[in-house]
Design a protein around this motif. Structure first.
Motif, short mmCIF file in Angstrom:
data_model
loop_
_atom_site.label_atom_id
_atom_site.label_comp_id
_atom_site.label_asym_id
_atom_site.label_seq_id
_atom_site.Cartn_x
_atom_site.Cartn_y
_atom_site.Cartn_z
N LYS A 14 -10.82 72.76 16.23
CA LYS A 14 -9.58 72.00 16.06
C LYS A 14 -9.81 70.52 16.39
N ALA A 15 -10.63 70.25 17.39
CA ALA A 15 -10.91 68.86 17.82
C ALA A 15 -11.95 68.18 16.93
N GLY A 16 -12.70 68.98 16.16
CA GLY A 16 -13.76 68.41 15.34
C GLY A 16 -14.97 67.97 16.15
N VAL A 17 -15.25 68.72 17.22
CA VAL A 17 -16.42 68.41 18.06
C VAL A 17 -17.29 69.66 18.17
N ASN A 18 -18.53 69.46 18.56
CA ASN A 18 -19.45 70.57 18.77
C ASN A 18 -19.20 71.21 20.14
N ARG A 19 -19.60 72.48 20.25
CA ARG A 19 -19.48 73.16 21.54
C ARG A 19 -20.27 72.42 22.61
N SER A 20 -21.40 71.84 22.22
CA SER A 20 -22.20 71.09 23.20
C SER A 20 -21.42 69.89 23.73
N THR A 21 -20.57 69.30 22.88
CA THR A 21 -19.73 68.18 23.32
C THR A 21 -18.71 68.69 24.34
N PHE A 22 -18.12 69.85 24.06
CA PHE A 22 -17.18 70.43 25.02
C PHE A 22 -17.86 70.60 26.38
N TYR A 23 -19.04 71.20 26.37
CA TYR A 23 -19.72 71.50 27.63
C TYR A 23 -20.33 70.25 28.28
N MET A 24 -20.43 69.18 27.54
CA MET A 24 -20.81 67.90 28.15
C MET A 24 -19.66 67.39 29.02
N HIS A 25 -18.43 67.71 28.62
CA HIS A 25 -17.25 67.23 29.31
C HIS A 25 -16.70 68.21 30.35
N TYR A 26 -16.75 69.49 30.06
CA TYR A 26 -16.10 70.50 30.90
C TYR A 26 -17.02 71.70 31.11
N ASP A 27 -16.89 72.33 32.24
CA ASP A 27 -17.61 73.58 32.49
C ASP A 27 -16.86 74.76 31.88
N THR A 28 -15.53 74.69 31.91
CA THR A 28 -14.71 75.81 31.45
C THR A 28 -13.46 75.32 30.72
N LYS A 29 -12.81 76.24 30.07
CA LYS A 29 -11.53 75.94 29.41
C LYS A 29 -10.49 75.54 30.46
N ASP A 30 -10.56 76.13 31.64
CA ASP A 30 -9.63 75.78 32.70
C ASP A 30 -9.78 74.32 33.13
N ASP A 31 -11.00 73.79 33.08
CA ASP A 31 -11.19 72.37 33.38
C ASP A 31 -10.45 71.50 32.36
N LEU A 32 -10.48 71.93 31.11
CA LEU A 32 -9.73 71.22 30.07
C LEU A 32 -8.23 71.33 30.32
N LEU A 33 -7.76 72.46 30.82
CA LEU A 33 -6.35 72.63 31.14
C LEU A 33 -5.92 71.62 32.22
N VAL A 34 -6.73 71.48 33.25
CA VAL A 34 -6.43 70.50 34.31
C VAL A 34 -6.39 69.10 33.71
N GLU A 35 -7.37 68.78 32.90
CA GLU A 35 -7.43 67.47 32.24
C GLU A 35 -6.19 67.25 31.36
N THR A 36 -5.74 68.28 30.69
CA THR A 36 -4.57 68.19 29.83
C THR A 36 -3.32 67.87 30.64
N MET A 37 -3.17 68.50 31.81
CA MET A 37 -2.02 68.20 32.66
C MET A 37 -2.10 66.77 33.19
N LYS A 38 -3.29 66.30 33.51
CA LYS A 38 -3.44 64.91 33.95
C LYS A 38 -3.05 63.96 32.82
N TYR A 39 -3.44 64.30 31.61
CA TYR A 39 -3.10 63.49 30.43
C TYR A 39 -1.58 63.45 30.23
#
Length: 185
Positions: free
Chosen positions: A37-62
């Motif tokens: 959906k974001a148009g990024v590679n999985r490696s890009t995701f894991y460069m930024h976050y360890d888990t989906k939950d880390d993205l959830l925390v980042e989303t709430m901060k956003y």
């Protein structure tokens, strides 16, 4: 754990998570779907976050940063140097509650993810100024402020959790006025 991140890629993944939550429950969303959906590679995701939950925390901060910085949300924390005459009214809460209603799917996830962050910290910055002004109005002493803010924060969050749990069926103004009424007890 948070890693060093490219803000553009992070925002794409935050937006992707929000879009996916409109169609699916959080626990059934995969990292692969977020990346597609974001148009990024999985490696890009894991460069930024360890888990989906880390993205959830980042989303709430956003979301909270958006609420604090977007000019559409300025009324949330009213400007008043006269703390004794400070009053919270519907106009201060409606923009915030409208955002919660708009993003209710992510807010529905939060009570079930207390293991990744304490709910009291999610909105800490958002409530801090408002809480300080309200509590000073009621002569709360500095050494009591932390406890009183926790009481205020958890009380407001309990109302919001209950409202989100009911799919935000109650009118935004009704919830805003209930919060105001209970704060002034």
């Amino acid at each position: 754990m948070y890693k060093s991140r490219n803000l553009f890629s992070s925002s794409l993944m935050v937006e992707a998570l929000l879009l996916l939550l409109e169609k699916k429950e959080y626990d059934s969303i995969t990292v692969k779907e977020i990346c597609e959906k974001a148009g990024v590679n999985r490696s890009t995701f894991y460069m930024h976050y360890d888990t989906k939950d880390d993205l959830l925390v980042e989303t709430m901060k956003y979301i909270n940063a958006r609420l604090l910085s977007d000019s559409n949300y300025d009324p949330i924390i009213p400007c008043s140097n006269d703390e004794k005459n400070f009053n919270l009214d519907e106009i201060h809460l409606v923009p915030y509650l409208n955002t919660i209603k708009e993003l209710k799917k992510i807010y529905r996830v939060l009570p079930h993810k207390s293991h990744i962050f304490k709910k009291s910290n999610i909105n800490k910055e958002l409530y801090r100024n408002l809480c300080d002004k309200l509590l000073r109005k009621y002569n709360i002493k500095n050494d009591e402020m932390e406890f009183a803010c926790a009481y205020f924060n958890y009380g407001v969050l309990a109302i919001i959790d209950k409202w989100v749990e009911s799919d935000c069926k109650e009118d935004v103004s009704k919830i805003a006025n209930l919060i105001i009424k209970l704060i002034s007890l």
